[in-house]
Scaffold this motif. Structure first.
Motif, short mmCIF file in Angstrom:
data_model
loop_
_atom_site.label_atom_id
_atom_site.label_comp_id
_atom_site.label_asym_id
_atom_site.label_seq_id
_atom_site.Cartn_x
_atom_site.Cartn_y
_atom_site.Cartn_z
N MET A 29 30.74 25.31 -12.66
CA MET A 29 30.84 26.01 -11.39
C MET A 29 29.94 25.36 -10.37
O MET A 29 29.02 24.67 -10.68
CB MET A 29 30.39 27.46 -11.56
CG MET A 29 28.94 27.65 -11.91
SD MET A 29 27.75 27.42 -10.63
CE MET A 29 26.22 27.49 -11.42
N THR A 30 30.21 25.68 -9.18
CA THR A 30 29.28 25.34 -8.14
C THR A 30 28.76 26.66 -7.62
O THR A 30 29.53 27.50 -7.21
CB THR A 30 29.98 24.59 -7.02
OG1 THR A 30 30.50 23.41 -7.58
CG2 THR A 30 29.03 24.23 -5.92
N CYS A 73 34.82 18.27 -11.54
CA CYS A 73 33.51 18.16 -10.89
C CYS A 73 33.07 16.71 -10.85
O CYS A 73 33.49 15.90 -11.69
CB CYS A 73 32.47 19.02 -11.60
SG CYS A 73 30.96 19.15 -10.61
N ILE A 97 29.69 15.84 -10.67
CA ILE A 97 28.32 15.68 -11.18
C ILE A 97 28.21 16.47 -12.48
O ILE A 97 29.12 17.22 -12.85
CB ILE A 97 27.24 16.19 -10.19
CG1 ILE A 97 27.23 17.73 -10.08
CG2 ILE A 97 27.41 15.57 -8.80
CD1 ILE A 97 26.04 18.26 -9.28
N GLN A 98 27.09 16.31 -13.17
CA GLN A 98 26.83 17.17 -14.33
C GLN A 98 25.51 17.91 -14.09
O GLN A 98 24.53 17.30 -13.66
CB GLN A 98 26.73 16.34 -15.62
CG GLN A 98 26.46 17.18 -16.86
CD GLN A 98 27.59 18.18 -17.16
OE1 GLN A 98 28.75 17.83 -17.25
NE2 GLN A 98 27.23 19.46 -17.26
N CYS A 99 25.53 19.20 -14.36
CA CYS A 99 24.31 20.01 -14.30
C CYS A 99 24.00 20.46 -15.73
O CYS A 99 24.91 20.84 -16.47
CB CYS A 99 24.49 21.24 -13.42
SG CYS A 99 25.06 20.86 -11.76
N TYR A 145 22.95 23.12 -16.74
CA TYR A 145 23.20 24.55 -17.01
C TYR A 145 24.67 24.87 -17.02
O TYR A 145 25.06 26.05 -17.01
CB TYR A 145 22.48 25.44 -15.98
CG TYR A 145 22.65 25.02 -14.54
CD1 TYR A 145 23.84 25.26 -13.87
CD2 TYR A 145 21.62 24.38 -13.86
CE1 TYR A 145 24.01 24.87 -12.55
CE2 TYR A 145 21.78 23.98 -12.54
CZ TYR A 145 22.98 24.23 -11.89
OH TYR A 145 23.14 23.83 -10.60
N CYS A 146 25.54 23.87 -17.03
CA CYS A 146 26.98 24.12 -16.88
C CYS A 146 27.76 23.52 -18.04
O CYS A 146 27.47 22.42 -18.51
CB CYS A 146 27.44 23.47 -15.57
SG CYS A 146 29.21 23.65 -15.25
N ARG A 164 31.84 23.53 -18.36
CA ARG A 164 33.12 24.06 -17.88
C ARG A 164 34.20 24.04 -18.95
O ARG A 164 35.29 24.55 -18.74
CB ARG A 164 33.56 23.30 -16.62
CG ARG A 164 32.85 23.80 -15.39
CD ARG A 164 32.98 22.86 -14.23
NE ARG A 164 32.34 21.60 -14.50
CZ ARG A 164 32.97 20.46 -14.70
NH1 ARG A 164 34.27 20.41 -14.62
NH2 ARG A 164 32.29 19.36 -14.96
N PRO A 167 36.37 26.53 -10.78
CA PRO A 167 35.26 26.41 -11.73
C PRO A 167 34.54 25.05 -11.68
O PRO A 167 33.49 24.91 -12.30
CB PRO A 167 35.92 26.61 -13.09
CG PRO A 167 37.34 26.18 -12.87
CD PRO A 167 37.67 26.54 -11.46
N GLY A 168 35.07 24.08 -10.98
CA GLY A 168 34.37 22.81 -10.79
C GLY A 168 33.76 22.79 -9.41
O GLY A 168 33.24 23.81 -8.94
N ASP A 169 33.86 21.66 -8.73
CA ASP A 169 33.35 21.58 -7.37
C ASP A 169 34.53 21.51 -6.39
O ASP A 169 35.37 20.61 -6.50
CB ASP A 169 32.47 20.35 -7.16
CG ASP A 169 31.87 20.37 -5.77
OD1 ASP A 169 30.92 21.13 -5.57
OD2 ASP A 169 32.40 19.66 -4.88
N ASN A 191 28.44 21.47 -4.59
CA ASN A 191 27.19 20.80 -4.98
C ASN A 191 26.73 19.83 -3.90
O ASN A 191 25.63 19.31 -3.96
CB ASN A 191 27.34 20.10 -6.32
CG ASN A 191 28.40 18.99 -6.29
OD1 ASN A 191 28.49 18.22 -5.33
ND2 ASN A 191 29.19 18.88 -7.36
FE1 SF4 Z 1 27.19 21.63 -11.65
FE2 SF4 Z 1 29.71 20.82 -11.37
FE3 SF4 Z 1 29.11 22.74 -13.16
FE4 SF4 Z 1 29.02 23.28 -10.55
S1 SF4 Z 1 30.84 22.74 -11.76
S2 SF4 Z 1 27.46 23.83 -12.07
S3 SF4 Z 1 28.25 21.33 -9.71
S4 SF4 Z 1 28.44 20.59 -13.21
#
Ligand code: SF4
Ligand code: CLF
Length: 492
Positions: free
Chosen positions: A1-2, A68, A70-72, A74-75, A77, A121-123, A152
């Motif tokens: 998610m963003t 998305c 990037i990678q976070c 905490y995510c 998907r 659910p992505g960016d 993001n």
């Molecule tokens: Fe980060 Fe992308 Fe997940 Fe959003 S969807 S939390 S920007 S990795």
């Protein structure tokens, strides 16, 4: 998610505001708003940009953006569970045409709807085709609905012009750091110009693009919110600096959100034991961020397909299987009537609020924390046994300020009260002096009283801020009487 989030040097005006234009963001301060009429018009009915508006207006997200860039940490998907309730998680992904059908179906049933957001659910901007097609469809079919986007920020600068042309006037950018050394511990890589850039270099690119995007949004008068995920041990000591930086670029509100982390989510942080912050840690960082942008305290960390008032999720009522194949006609008239009704209520509440504030203005050095059970409309209108969350406020002679919300398990179901649920509610209320409710049963009333928490039903169905102030004035009066009686008993 963003994570959906704030923005540019908002024009501030000292011009006398209209009656209903008191400070709506912080809520409860009773001060005239310092916002310009243009900004007030943008925030007045947006449930995330105005704390007061979140009692009256609903948002919905359409999950049209799966990819998305990037990678976070905490995510994850890949994990898609309807029982989950955290950003980035959805039950079904939509095409732009399906998204429009869903928006019109929700709009026909939910006159409170004021905002359609794309938050994953992505960016959204890593999926510009479906994102812009959806916004164009909604803009044409229901032009009174505000369009909102959460990103993001990596692809933001090249899309600002198109967002502006479409009339998108709310954009959230998730900014967890302005220092790449902190950033590489949150974002292990970004996709930049077709290649994966890892570590500090990737975080540097991300940060530069986020800040550039914020500045460009500000330059076009688009209202910005910044979301920051508070990650203990990683960016907790850094978010005040983030707050100053984004305010400097014109962000309107800073939403510091707690990390949600558990091994079953399959995220890097979940699997490596990185915990979310405690309520006290979150409150301390939110305080440290004050003085930057406005600090948001009413975020519910919505799913990327959430529907309804914040704190509600009615998405299950509007799944694809339940939608009719044809788009339903737009119900703009019902939404306009709802907005007129809210304006009338605001004028009445403003008057009651000023009167209530006048009654506590001499109560120096007193403060109290109270909880309120509400199901919307800004009223004390929820039965104690039916509450699934409680709003917590601090009150003193200057007014009523939201501290946050606390999730609880519903105590009463099918007419029976549950002991475990009641224990949970008492724990959630342990730092509160009173709980204002529409109604409360005898058993929980006694348990609350013996835990030192006053159950208050005298203000059932009254507006929250005047009700809390009235309780505060009465409580102070009782304390004065008790002190006087004690002095008499003690004698000379
Ligand atoms: Fe980060 Fe992308 Fe997940 Fe959003 S969807 S939390 S920007 S990795
Ligand atoms: Fe959605 Fe975000 Fe727009 Fe709101 S949510 S895209 S700004 S319409 Fe709101 Fe939900 Fe918090 Fe986001 S409560 S997660 S702040």
């Amino acid at each position: 998610m963003t994570t959906p989030l704030v923005r540019p040097s908002l024009p501030v005006t000292n011009a006398a505001p209209p009656l209903a234009a008191n400070c709506k963001f912080g809520g409860g301060c009773g001060e005239p708003s310092r916002l310009s009429p243009e900004v007030l018009a943008k925030v007045a009915n947006h449930p995330c940009y105005s704390e007061e508006a979140h009692h009256h207006f609903a948002r919905m997200h359409v999950a049209v953006a799966p990819a998305c860039n990037i990678q976070c940490h905490y995510c994850n998907r890949k994990y898609d569970c309807a029982a989950e309730s955290r950003p980035g998680v959805v039950s079904e992904r939509l095409t732009p045409g399906q998204a429009l059908r869903k928006v019109l179906a929700v709009a026909a049933e939910v006159p409170e709807l004021s905002v359609v957001g794309i938050a994953g659910p992505g960016d959204p901007l890593a999926n510009p085709g479906p994102t812009f097609e959806t916004m164009e469809l909604v803009r044409r079919a229901a032009p009174d609905l505000r369009l909102c986007l959460s990103t993001n920020g990596l692809a933001l600068p090249e899309h600002v012009e198109r967002l502006s042309a479409l009339g998108v006037d709310h954009v959230t950018v998730t900014v967890n750091m302005v220092d790449p050394e902190v950033g590489e511990r949150i974002h292990p890589w970004v996709i930049w110009k077709g290649r994966k850039v890892r570590g500090k270099e990737g975080a540097r690119i991300l940060s530069e693009r986020q800040l550039e995007g914020l500045a460009e949004l500000a330059g076009r008068g688009i209202l910005c919110k910044v979301n920051s995920v508070l990650i203990p041990g990683v960016n907790d000591g850094h978010l005040a600096e983030v707050g100053r930086a984004v305010r400097g670029l014109g962000a309107f509100v800073h939403n510091v959100m707690p990390l949600i982390s558990a091994p079953e989510h399959g995220t890097h942080y979940g699997l490596t034991g990185r915990r979310g912050p405690t309520e006290a840690e979150l409150a301390a960082v939110q305080r440290a961020c004050e003085g930057g942008a406005n600090v948001m305290r009413h975020c519910r960390q919505c799913r990327a397909d959430a529907v309804g008032l914040l704190g509600q999720d009615r998405n299950a009522e509007f799944t694809l299987a339940r939608l009719s194949a044809a788009a339903v006609p737009d119900a703009a008239g019902a939404r306009a009537a709802h907005r007129r009704g809210v304006e009338k209520k605001r004028q009445l509440v403003d008057a009651a609020h000023r009167e209530a504030l006048a009654r506590v203005e001499t109560l120096e050095h007193l403060t109290a924390r109270v909880a309120v059970a509400t199901k919307g409309e800004g009223l004390v209108n929820q039965h104690f046994g039916h509450a699934r969350e409680l709003l917590v406020y601090d009150v003193d002679r200057r007014g009523v300020r939201l501290v946050g919300h606390r999730k609880v398990d519903q105590y009463c179901s099918g007419g029976e009260g549950g002991d475990d649920e009641l224990e949970g509610m008492l724990a959630a209320l342990s730092d509160c002096r009173a709980v204002l409710v529409a109604k409360v049963g005898r058993c929980p009333r006694e348990r609350l009283a013996s835990a030192g928490i006053e159950p208050v039903v005298e203000h059932a169905f009254e507006p929250i801020e005047p009700a809390v102030l009235a309780w505060f004035a009465r409580d102070a009066g009782r304390e004065r009487e008790a002190t006087a009686a004690h002095a008499l008993c003690a004698g000379p």
